[in-house]
Design a protein around this motif. Structure first.
Motif, PDB file in Angstrom:
ATOM      1  N   ALA A   1       0.551   6.966 -13.272  1.00 54.76           N
ATOM      2  CA  ALA A   1       1.056   5.596 -13.256  1.00 54.76           C
ATOM      3  C   ALA A   1       0.109   4.695 -12.471  1.00 54.76           C
ATOM      4  O   ALA A   1      -0.133   3.538 -12.846  1.00 54.76           O
ATOM      5  CB  ALA A   1       2.450   5.558 -12.649  1.00 54.76           C
ATOM      6  N   PHE A   2      -0.446   5.212 -11.378  1.00 57.44           N
ATOM      7  CA  PHE A   2      -1.423   4.447 -10.605  1.00 57.44           C
ATOM      8  C   PHE A   2      -2.653   4.136 -11.444  1.00 57.44           C
ATOM      9  O   PHE A   2      -3.139   3.004 -11.475  1.00 57.44           O
ATOM     10  CB  PHE A   2      -1.823   5.221  -9.346  1.00 57.44           C
ATOM     11  CG  PHE A   2      -3.035   4.666  -8.656  1.00 57.44           C
ATOM     12  CD1 PHE A   2      -2.966   3.493  -7.926  1.00 57.44           C
ATOM     13  CD2 PHE A   2      -4.262   5.307  -8.758  1.00 57.44           C
ATOM     14  CE1 PHE A   2      -4.082   2.965  -7.305  1.00 57.44           C
ATOM     15  CE2 PHE A   2      -5.397   4.789  -8.141  1.00 57.44           C
ATOM     16  CZ  PHE A   2      -5.302   3.612  -7.411  1.00 57.44           C
ATOM     17  N   ALA A   3      -3.167   5.141 -12.136  1.00 54.97           N
ATOM     18  CA  ALA A   3      -4.361   4.955 -12.950  1.00 54.97           C
ATOM     19  C   ALA A   3      -4.131   3.908 -14.029  1.00 54.97           C
ATOM     20  O   ALA A   3      -5.004   3.068 -14.295  1.00 54.97           O
ATOM     21  CB  ALA A   3      -4.771   6.289 -13.577  1.00 54.97           C
ATOM     22  N   GLU A   4      -2.961   3.923 -14.636  1.00 54.83           N
ATOM     23  CA  GLU A   4      -2.637   2.939 -15.674  1.00 54.83           C
ATOM     24  C   GLU A   4      -2.470   1.545 -15.073  1.00 54.83           C
ATOM     25  O   GLU A   4      -2.904   0.551 -15.660  1.00 54.83           O
ATOM     26  CB  GLU A   4      -1.367   3.364 -16.404  1.00 54.83           C
ATOM     27  CG  GLU A   4      -1.552   4.598 -17.272  1.00 54.83           C
ATOM     28  CD  GLU A   4      -0.251   5.059 -17.909  1.00 54.83           C
ATOM     29  OE1 GLU A   4       0.812   4.484 -17.577  1.00 54.83           O
ATOM     30  OE2 GLU A   4      -0.296   5.992 -18.730  1.00 54.83           O
ATOM     31  N   ALA A   5      -1.846   1.474 -13.887  1.00 59.55           N
ATOM     32  CA  ALA A   5      -1.620   0.168 -13.245  1.00 59.55           C
ATOM     33  C   ALA A   5      -2.935  -0.511 -12.885  1.00 59.55           C
ATOM     34  O   ALA A   5      -3.021  -1.743 -12.869  1.00 59.55           O
ATOM     35  CB  ALA A   5      -0.757   0.350 -11.997  1.00 59.55           C
ATOM     36  N   CYS A   6      -3.968   0.281 -12.611  1.00 59.91           N
ATOM     37  CA  CYS A   6      -5.274  -0.286 -12.237  1.00 59.91           C
ATOM     38  C   CYS A   6      -6.042  -0.816 -13.448  1.00 59.91           C
ATOM     39  O   CYS A   6      -7.065  -1.494 -13.275  1.00 59.91           O
ATOM     40  CB  CYS A   6      -6.125   0.776 -11.548  1.00 59.91           C
ATOM     41  SG  CYS A   6      -5.567   1.225  -9.895  1.00 59.91           S
ATOM     42  N   GLY A   7      -5.551  -0.535 -14.636  1.00 56.20           N
ATOM     43  CA  GLY A   7      -6.266  -0.871 -15.858  1.00 56.20           C
ATOM     44  C   GLY A   7      -6.871  -2.257 -15.920  1.00 56.20           C
ATOM     45  O   GLY A   7      -8.069  -2.410 -16.227  1.00 56.20           O
ATOM     46  N   PRO A   8      -6.096  -3.317 -15.632  1.00 54.11           N
ATOM     47  CA  PRO A   8      -6.661  -4.677 -15.754  1.00 54.11           C
ATOM     48  C   PRO A   8      -7.871  -4.917 -14.866  1.00 54.11           C
ATOM     49  O   PRO A   8      -8.737  -5.719 -15.222  1.00 54.11           O
ATOM     50  CB  PRO A   8      -5.487  -5.578 -15.342  1.00 54.11           C
ATOM     51  CG  PRO A   8      -4.273  -4.765 -15.635  1.00 54.11           C
ATOM     52  CD  PRO A   8      -4.657  -3.347 -15.346  1.00 54.11           C
TER      53      PRO A   8
ATOM     54  N   LYS B 155     -14.503  10.048 -15.567  1.00 55.49           N
ATOM     55  CA  LYS B 155     -14.814   9.829 -14.144  1.00 55.49           C
ATOM     56  C   LYS B 155     -13.676   9.072 -13.459  1.00 55.49           C
ATOM     57  O   LYS B 155     -13.328   9.351 -12.303  1.00 55.49           O
ATOM     58  CB  LYS B 155     -16.132   9.054 -14.016  1.00 55.49           C
ATOM     59  CG  LYS B 155     -17.383   9.900 -14.205  1.00 55.49           C
ATOM     60  CD  LYS B 155     -18.626   9.072 -13.953  1.00 55.49           C
ATOM     61  CE  LYS B 155     -19.877   9.921 -13.840  1.00 55.49           C
ATOM     62  NZ  LYS B 155     -20.149  10.745 -15.024  1.00 55.49           N
ATOM     63  N   TRP B 156     -13.103   8.089 -14.151  1.00 53.69           N
ATOM     64  CA  TRP B 156     -12.000   7.335 -13.563  1.00 53.69           C
ATOM     65  C   TRP B 156     -10.811   8.247 -13.289  1.00 53.69           C
ATOM     66  O   TRP B 156     -10.205   8.200 -12.208  1.00 53.69           O
ATOM     67  CB  TRP B 156     -11.590   6.176 -14.468  1.00 53.69           C
ATOM     68  CG  TRP B 156     -10.248   5.585 -14.122  1.00 53.69           C
ATOM     69  CD1 TRP B 156      -9.178   5.451 -14.939  1.00 53.69           C
ATOM     70  CD2 TRP B 156      -9.841   5.062 -12.852  1.00 53.69           C
ATOM     71  NE1 TRP B 156      -8.112   4.879 -14.276  1.00 53.69           N
ATOM     72  CE2 TRP B 156      -8.497   4.633 -12.980  1.00 53.69           C
ATOM     73  CE3 TRP B 156     -10.465   4.923 -11.614  1.00 53.69           C
ATOM     74  CZ2 TRP B 156      -7.779   4.082 -11.930  1.00 53.69           C
ATOM     75  CZ3 TRP B 156      -9.752   4.364 -10.556  1.00 53.69           C
ATOM     76  CH2 TRP B 156      -8.428   3.948 -10.715  1.00 53.69           C
TER      77      TRP B 156
ATOM     78  N   ALA C 155       0.831  -1.206   0.000  1.00 50.62           N
ATOM     79  CA  ALA C 155       0.000   0.000   0.000  1.00 50.62           C
ATOM     80  C   ALA C 155       0.864   1.255   0.000  1.00 50.62           C
ATOM     81  O   ALA C 155       0.559   2.243  -0.688  1.00 50.62           O
ATOM     82  CB  ALA C 155      -0.927  -0.001   1.209  1.00 50.62           C
ATOM     83  N   GLU C 156       1.951   1.240   0.743  1.00 49.90           N
ATOM     84  CA  GLU C 156       2.847   2.395   0.777  1.00 49.90           C
ATOM     85  C   GLU C 156       3.486   2.646  -0.588  1.00 49.90           C
ATOM     86  O   GLU C 156       3.676   3.788  -0.999  1.00 49.90           O
ATOM     87  CB  GLU C 156       3.927   2.186   1.842  1.00 49.90           C
ATOM     88  CG  GLU C 156       3.407   2.224   3.271  1.00 49.90           C
ATOM     89  CD  GLU C 156       2.788   3.569   3.621  1.00 49.90           C
ATOM     90  OE1 GLU C 156       3.381   4.609   3.279  1.00 49.90           O
ATOM     91  OE2 GLU C 156       1.691   3.573   4.208  1.00 49.90           O
ATOM     92  N   HIS C 157       3.814   1.571  -1.298  1.00 50.32           N
ATOM     93  CA  HIS C 157       4.374   1.743  -2.641  1.00 50.32           C
ATOM     94  C   HIS C 157       3.324   2.260  -3.618  1.00 50.32           C
ATOM     95  O   HIS C 157       3.649   3.028  -4.535  1.00 50.32           O
ATOM     96  CB  HIS C 157       4.977   0.424  -3.130  1.00 50.32           C
ATOM     97  CG  HIS C 157       6.355   0.174  -2.589  1.00 50.32           C
ATOM     98  ND1 HIS C 157       7.488   0.636  -3.213  1.00 50.32           N
ATOM     99  CD2 HIS C 157       6.764  -0.461  -1.464  1.00 50.32           C
ATOM    100  CE1 HIS C 157       8.554   0.284  -2.509  1.00 50.32           C
ATOM    101  NE2 HIS C 157       8.144  -0.389  -1.440  1.00 50.32           N
ATOM    102  N   ILE C 158       2.072   1.866  -3.423  1.00 48.22           N
ATOM    103  CA  ILE C 158       0.992   2.414  -4.254  1.00 48.22           C
ATOM    104  C   ILE C 158       0.878   3.921  -4.040  1.00 48.22           C
ATOM    105  O   ILE C 158       0.720   4.691  -4.995  1.00 48.22           O
ATOM    106  CB  ILE C 158      -0.342   1.705  -3.947  1.00 48.22           C
ATOM    107  CG1 ILE C 158      -0.330   0.289  -4.531  1.00 48.22           C
ATOM    108  CG2 ILE C 158      -1.525   2.504  -4.498  1.00 48.22           C
ATOM    109  CD1 ILE C 158      -1.574  -0.522  -4.232  1.00 48.22           C
TER     110      ILE C 158
END
Length: 494
Positions: free
Chosen positions: A342-349, A367-368, A332-335
């Protein structure tokens, strides 16, 4: 910090392609990788696939994919090649056969004709007499006539390595000086009766031919080290090895019930962490703490910081306990440290099938993008994002009866009616205005904000826990938010 090794560091990571990669295996790969990078050395990635019955091409591809996903790059090995290719043992069989023949010819090894039944009988007798139950050297000094007699009987033979009749002492980089007496390390098999080489031969032969300087591996392999050191000495005499590597044995990783973490334990599977959406950096940060630390008061660090600080002699020999909660906390700390894009892209899947419960066309990228900064502060693993934002993309909020029952206490219909009126008059461009609307409604019913907002949250999002409520309302929009409050009121008064 230990002094830098005199010779260029060459370490190896040599898994067998049997099943899914597990976190203990990853910890071993990580420590080898970090040690090589710290000393500007070489990491050799070697595949030990001589067990045709258990090895699989699927598992081999998973190993490569896992290393790439983790960011543990290698300098020699599959897909890269190198001066000691090939790097799959199944493609090196002629090398092992040649070494075994040289060991036999020089007297360092010998054929053993003992049957399994004979070995078991003699072991049982040794145990009954209170003696070591390892191989008793029965075939160690057979004459040519005795060998011929066994062969005339139709007996097959394995090849055994002849252990020296003296203690073997070595300095383990993690555990210090270790001495093993000869009676505890009997002669051992290196080639099966069918001619297939055993791990006990191929592993040290490859380390010798690939000029490995440091063998960093799990504690479970510590007992094999005296045998391998003796084999190295023979390989040096034969001109096959240039020297004996330094050994460092990493502590056990313990799981539930203080038992050694097994690859069969669900929490050991690397795939589990990938599927849940752990970041490679977060998982590796935690795994590096299983036997090592960067500082007494610090748990969170980057891979560059790990490389700068890591040395094998700083690893603790005591068993390390795998703590899933701490692993999640570090992830969570790394998130939180990610750039929001980068976070938004990582959540893609996790925002699309098969994870997302909404139709693909219902996903609203605008909205995302708006909700992502708030989501980033709340999720522990990336897969958490699906439940946190589903209210934005579903036609109706999820029906969570536990949340409904918990939130709709007292006179929720009266509160929601008042809250709706204030929300309708609020400024929906400002989350603070929405907050004041619910606060004012709560005061009218003698409730503080925490109690007042719970029915509104469940009405709009379906859950009692989620992202910041008033920002969520603003992003969902006035029309949909009020419509969901109306639907909740209808349900309460039905």
């Amino acid at each position: 910090m230990a002094n830098a090794p005199a010779a260029p560091v060459r370490v190896r990571f040599c898994p067998s392609p049997t099943g899914n990669p597990h976190v203990g295996l990853v910890r071993t790969a990580l420590f080898n990788w970090a040690f090589a990078r710290h000393h500007q050395g070489t990491l050799v990635f070697r595949i030990e696939d001589t067990d045709a019955a258990r090895d699989s091409e699927e598992s081999y591809q998973q190993l490569l994919d896992s290393m790439r996903w983790l960011g543990l790059d290698w300098d020699e090995g599959p897909e890269i090649g190198g001066p000691h290719a090939p790097y799959r043992q199944s493609q090196r069989m002629d090398l092992y056969k040649d070494v075994a023949e040289k060991l036999l010819a020089a007297g360092y090894a010998y054929p053993c004709y003992c049957t399994t039944e004979e070995l078991d009988t003699r072991r049982d007798a040794a145990r009954a007499a209170g003696k070591p139950s390892g191989y008793d050297g029965h075939c160690r000094d057979l004459t040519a006539e005795q060998k011929a007699a066994y062969e005339a009987e139709g007996r097959s033979s394995i090849v055994r390595f002849r252990m020296p009749d003296e203690a073997i002492t070595f300095t383990d980089l993690v555990r210090g000086d270790i001495t093993v007496q000869p009676e505890n390390v009997p002669d051992y098999g290196i080639v099966r009766a069918n001619g297939a080489p055993l791990y006990t031969l191929v592993n040290p032969v490859d380390d010798a031919l690939m000029e490995i300087t440091h063998v960093l591996r799990g504690e479970d392999l510590l007992s094999s080290t005296p045998r391998q050191i003796a084999l190295y000495r023979a390989l040096i005499e034969l001109g096959i090895a240039k020297g004996t590597p330094a050994f460092g044995h990493l502590p056990y990783v313990m799981g539930e019930g203080n038992k050694k973490l097994s690859k069969r334990d669900p929490q050991a599977s690397l795939n589990l962490y990938r599927e849940r959406g752990f970041l490679p950096e977060g998982l590796l940060n935690y795994l590096s703490l299983l036997g090592w630390s960067i500082a007494e008061d610090r748990d969170i660090f980057s891979m560059d910081e790990l490389i700068a600080a890591f040395d094998i002699e700083d690893v603790n020999a005591n068993p390390a306990r795998f703590d899933l909660k701490k692993c999640e906390h570090i992830n969570a700390e790394h998130i939180r440290k990610l750039d929001v894009k980068a976070f938004a892209e990582a959540c893609g899947p996790w925002l699309q099938a098969p994870f997302a419960p909404w139709a693909p066309e219902a996903f609203d990228a605008e909205k995302w993008t708006a909700i992502a900064p708030y989501a980033q502060t709340r999720v522990t693993v990336l897969s958490d994002i699906t439940d946190n934002v589903d209210f934005l993309f579903l036609d109706e909020p999820v029906e969570d009866e536990a949340s409904w029952t918990k939130a709709m206490k007292g006179d929720p219909a009266a509160l929601l009616t008042t809250a709706r009126a204030h929300l309708e008059a609020a400024d929906w461009s400002d989350p603070e205005s929405l907050k004041n609307a619910v606060l004012t409604a709560g005061e009218a019913h003698g409730l503080k904000l925490g109690k007042a907002q719970a029915p509104v949250r469940v009405a709009v999002t379906g859950r009692t826990v989620g992202l910041p409520l008033f920002e969520s309302l603003q992003i969902l929009g006035r029309e949909k938010s009020l419509a969901r409050v109306d639907a909740a009121l209808a349900k309460l008064t039905a």
